[in-house]
Structure formats: structure tokens, C-alpha cells
Design an enzyme around this catalytic site. Structure first.
Site, PDB file in Angstrom:
ATOM      1  CB  ILE A  72       0.174   2.778   4.534  1.00  0.00           C
ATOM      2  CG1 ILE A  72       0.561   2.259   5.400  1.00  0.00           C
ATOM      3  CG2 ILE A  72       0.656   1.826   3.869  1.00  0.00           C
ATOM      4  CD1 ILE A  72       1.552   0.956   6.020  1.00  0.00           C
TER       5      ILE A  72
ATOM      6  CG  ASP B  85       4.173   2.675   3.104  1.00  0.00           C
ATOM      7  OD1 ASP B  85       3.280   3.689   2.672  1.00  0.00           O
ATOM      8  OD2 ASP B  85       4.909   1.777   3.362  1.00  0.00           O
TER       9      ASP B  85
ATOM     10  CE  LYS C 275       0.550  -0.194   9.514  1.00  0.00           C
ATOM     11  NZ  LYS C 275       0.222  -1.293  10.710  1.00  0.00           N
TER      12      LYS C 275
ATOM     13  CE1 TYR D 116       6.581  -1.976   9.803  1.00  0.00           C
ATOM     14  CE2 TYR D 116       6.489  -2.371   7.566  1.00  0.00           C
ATOM     15  CZ  TYR D 116       5.863  -3.291   8.995  1.00  0.00           C
ATOM     16  OH  TYR D 116       5.328  -4.171   8.772  1.00  0.00           O
TER      17      TYR D 116
END
Length: 484
Positions: free
Chosen positions: A233, A231, A269, A146
Site C-alpha cells: 500500500i 502488502d 497512502k 504494523y
């Protein structure tokens, strides 16, 4: 005036000059609108989940007491408006812990006492970095990753990110060899490695990290005695097999030092609530939890938001229905979009999660370089009028990959985007007698089209019936979606 500002505020680590953010600026300067600007740029660089808002709106209508801004809920106003402890509302932390367990199929549970709140995943990412590392220390991050990690993790903390090179030859799988090479290279440069950061499911790949790979990661960080930050998410955006496996499940199976394991989570998300700024750090390390709570005072989630979401997430029937329906709608949208690309010979990495596809445009490059990737990217933005994100901005080592988001718009807007792609590709092969998706000539023609073609003729063909912009409310017809 720059000399009057701090070095941290004015350094170049924010990453604003990345092509990832430049694409957003192109959209902001020329945003698509169905009537006011039908030839504008369609935003496909924003990973938002807008496909199930109707379910949330239906719940809100039925539960007005969840908000302190209604006559039914105003009796809670004074309790919510006054100072709240940095730990967050007890009922909210309980609801989030249960929700995280549900997302993982009930195979693992979470302790509300280990939840630390922050202002969105951005705030949570910086918070955990601040707790674990000093300026100059580094984290290993598998590529592609990202682009905003450069901002979220580095800008104000002063830490470094060291890429762990992953390649398409094995579908960008993280290997022990790649981890070891990155670690040893850092050691040779006298850089202290404090941990590994991964995104599972991956942004931008849209794939889940396999059990075996996660076991490799746990063994690696345990051997090196460094941290593992996961992560997660996108954990409720799974739309096909294999199922999502959380690091919380892995450490139940593998012996490790749990003080080294941390999870970043958010509702941005999975629920489609980035505007609510709900970020979460879940750590198995008591010292990190205590330190994180001190940090959370700089970006705590609004108590009004906590109160509202605690009620929503505690409704088991709603949560179960939302997770099931959202998964089905993402699957349908993913199928629609990838099938549309395949019609003109464009393939994507096989994925099972996320709000985007990792689109393979390597055959379209004039040459296999990042300079050629930038040429193609500018063409897509300025001629095709789609904001997609080039692989270079994700630190991908192979030119020609692009992330394209498909869940931040209604069906009609998606069809317009696909139409633009079809027109663009077919315009280069219209003189060929061989069907585009079976011909290699179209690739050659497309490479040659970078410096030619009639822009006016192309833009004239893009005129279309009125549809909604990705940043406009969806039309009433789109809000009444079936759940099959």
C-alpha cells in the site's frame, strides 16, 4: 451485558489496548490547535499523506463532471445510484489496474479481472486472511510490523500471527534463517502455518524489500507450499533509491506456484485517500478471486467513489504529474525532518519510502528494557506533547525504536514539532560545555531528566505563532506549493 455478546466480539484480539492506540487517545483528549490549544499534543502517530492535496483539488476543479454531485455530472446519477455488481465498476477496475502498473514503472501489468474490492486496506487484509486460513491457523510476519495487523488479520478470523524476528544489526532485513526458525517453532507447537505476510515498503521501517530478499521469500513459500501475501500500500511513496520492486515483478523472474501469491493494495497512502475506503486484493489464484468477490459484498467500495476515481486515475497526465510531485515533496519533507533530528543528535534508520521515520532513541533509555521505552514514550507524549508510536507496539524486539509520521501536517506544524524536540533535548544539556550532538553527557542527562525538570517552564517555552493542526485544513499559503 458482556455475557449477551459473542465471544468474537468481546475477545482481546482487537488490539485496542496497544500503546499504539493509546497514543491516539492521548491526542484525542488533548489535540493541538494553533489558537485554542497551542500546547496540545501534535499527532505524529498517523500515517497520512497530505502533502499533495492541492494537486487533487486542482484536478477536481477542472473536472466537475467526474462527480455525480455536480450539474455537469448529474446525468450519471441514476446509473451510479442503482445496484452494482460485487465485481465493481469495470471502468474503475481498469483504471486501478493501469495505476498499479504505472506505480511500478510500467515493468509489470495487472489484469483487472483479478482485482477484488474491499473497504480499505483493513477490509482487504481481513478478506484475504478469511480466504486463506481457518481459525487457529497462522501466518509468519517479519518484525517490526504494523500494530493494526493484530486487529485487521486476527480479531474476527481467529488466526494467529507468528513473529519472524528481524534485528537492527542488518537493518531489520528478513533472512531465510529467521523464517525457518519461526516456521519450525510453529510446527513444534502443532500450529499450521498457512503463509507469510510482509509489507513492502515496510511500515514502520520506511524501507523497500530488496530483490534478493523477495526471491528468498518466494523460494521459501514455494518450498513449504504456503501463501505469500504482500502488502504494497506504500508502493508510490518512494522518494529515493533503491526503487520499489513489486512481488509481481519477482514472479516474472522466479519459477513458483502463482496460486500462492497475493497482493494487498489501497489508495489510502499513495494518493492520500484513506477516507475513500478503497481496498484491493490482487490474487493470482482463481479460487481466491472467486471467494474474495463473495466476501467483498460485506465491504464494497461506494459506486460513487469508484466512478469519481475511475475518471481521475484514467487521466494519465494527472497521474504522472501527481506521482512525480508527491515523491519530490515526500523527499523534501523527509530531509527536513531527519535533518532537524540530527541537529540534536537523534538518528533514524536510513529509509527511502513511506510517510514516517523509524527513529532510534535507544541512547535515551535509562536501561535497555521495554519498561524504560514506555517511560520515555509517556514523557514524549505528556511533556514533549508529541504522539509518536513506540517500537513495542510494532513487536520490535529491541527497545528504543519509535515510529514518527511526518506527512500528515503542513510545514509550520512540523517546525513546531521539531522545536519541541530541540527544546526538550537542549534543556538537558544546557549546563554542558560540549555541543549536544557530539557529547555523550546529554544522553546521561536525558536519562536523569525522566524524574525531574520543571513542567511549567518547559510548557511555557512551547508557546508559538499560530500554525495549522494536522487535522485542520492546510492554510492557503501551504496549498500553493512549488513543484520543485
Amino acid at each position: 451485558m458482556e455475557q449477551l455478546l459473542s465471544k468474537i466480539a468481546t475477545n482481546e484480539q482487537h488490539g485496542e489496548n496497544s500503546s499504539y492506540f493509546h497514543g491516539w487517545k492521548a491526542y484525542d483528549n488533548d489535540p493541538y490547535h494553533p489558537t485554542q490549544n497551542p500546547n496540545g499534543v501534535i499527532q505524529m502517530g498517523l500515517a497520512e499523506n497530505q502533502l499533495s492535496f492541492d494537486l487533487v483539488e486542482e484536478w477536481i476543479t477542472k473536472h466537475p463532471s467526474a462527480s455525480i454531485c455536480t450539474s455537469e455530472g448529474v446525468q450519471m446519477f441514476r446509473d451510479i445510484a442503482i445496484f452494482q455488481d460485487y465485481h465493481g465498476l469495470t471502468e474503475f477496475r481498469n483504471a486501478v489496474a493501469r495505476f498499479m502498473g504505472k506505480v511500478r514503472g510500467g515493468r509489470v501489468s495487472f489484469d483487472p479481472a483479478r482485482i477484488v474490492l474491499a473497504g480499505g486496506a483493513t477490509g482487504a487484509s481481513e478478506l484475504i486472511t478469511f480466504c486463506l486460513a481457518d481459525p487457529g491457523d497462522a501466518f509468519l510476519v517479519p518484525t517490526p510490523y504494523y500494530p493494526a495487523f493484530d486487529r485487521d488479520l486476527k480479531w474476527r478470523t481467529g488466526i494467529q500471527l507468528i513473529p519472524v524476528i528481524c534485528e537492527s544489526s542488518n537493518n531489520f532485513k528478513i533472512t531465510k534463517e529467521a523464517l525457518e526458525e519461526a516456521f519450525q517453532n510453529a510446527q513444534k507447537s502443532s500450529i499450521k502455518v498457512k503463509g507469510v505476510i510482509i509489507a513492502n515498503p515496510s511500515n514502520p521501517l520506511g524501507t523497500t524489500v530488496e530483490r534478493e530478499t523477495q526471491i528468498t521469500l518466494v523460494n521459501f513459500i514455494n518450498e513449504k507450499q504456503i501463501h505469500l501475501v504482500c502488502d504494497e500500500i506504500y508502493s508510490a511513496t518512494i522518494f529515493s533509491r533503491p526503487n520499489f520492486i513489486s512481488i509481481a515483478e519477482i514472479i516474472e523472474e522466479v519459477e513458483c506456484n502463482r496460486d500462492l501469491i497475493h497482493i494487498i493494495y489501497s489508495l489510502s497512502k499513495d494518493m492520500g485517500f484513506p477516507g475513500f475506503r478503497v481496498g484491493i486484493v490482487y490474487s493470482y489464484n482463481d479460487a481466491v478471486v472467486n471467494c474474495g468477490r463473495k466476501m467483498s459484498s460485506f465491504g464494497l467500495v461506494s459506486s460513487q467513489t469508484q466512478h469519481f476515481l475511475a475518471s481521475m486515475l484514467s487521466d494519465d497526465e494527472f497521474v504522472d504529474d501527481f506521482l512525480k510531485t508527491s515523491s519530490m515533496r515526500l523527499a523534501k519533507r523527509h530531509q527536513t525532518f531527519t535533518s532537524g533530528l540530527e541537529e540534536v543528535g537523534i538518528k533514524c534508520l536510513n529509509s527511502n519510502a513511506g510517510l514516517f521515520c523509524w527513529m532510534d532513541l535507544r541512547p535515551l533509555l535509562k536501561e535497555p528494557t521495554f519498561e524504560a521505552e514506555m517511560v520515555l514514550w509517556r514523557l514524549i507524549i505528556h511533556k514533549v506533547k508529541l504522539n509518536v508510536s513506540p517500537g513495542f507496539s510494532f513487536h520490535c524486539v529491541e527497545p528504543g525504536w519509535f515510529r514518527v509520521c511526518f506527512a500528515n501536517m503542513d510545514d509550520a506544524t512540523l517546525e513546531i514539532a521539531l522545536k519541541r524536540i530541540r527544546i526538550f533535548i537542549q534543556a538537558t544539556v544546557k549546563k554542558s560545555d560540549v555541543p549536544a550532538k557530539k557529547s555523550k553527557q546529554w544522553q546521561k542527562n536525558l536519562r536523569l531528566s525522566f524524574s525531574g525538570g520543571s513542567r511549567c517552564e518547559y510548557e511555557e517555552s512551547l508557546k508559538s505563532p499560530s500554525v495549522m493542526s494536522p487535522h485542520s485544513p492546510m492554510s492557503p499559503a501551504q496549498l500553493v506549493q512549488t513543484r520543485t
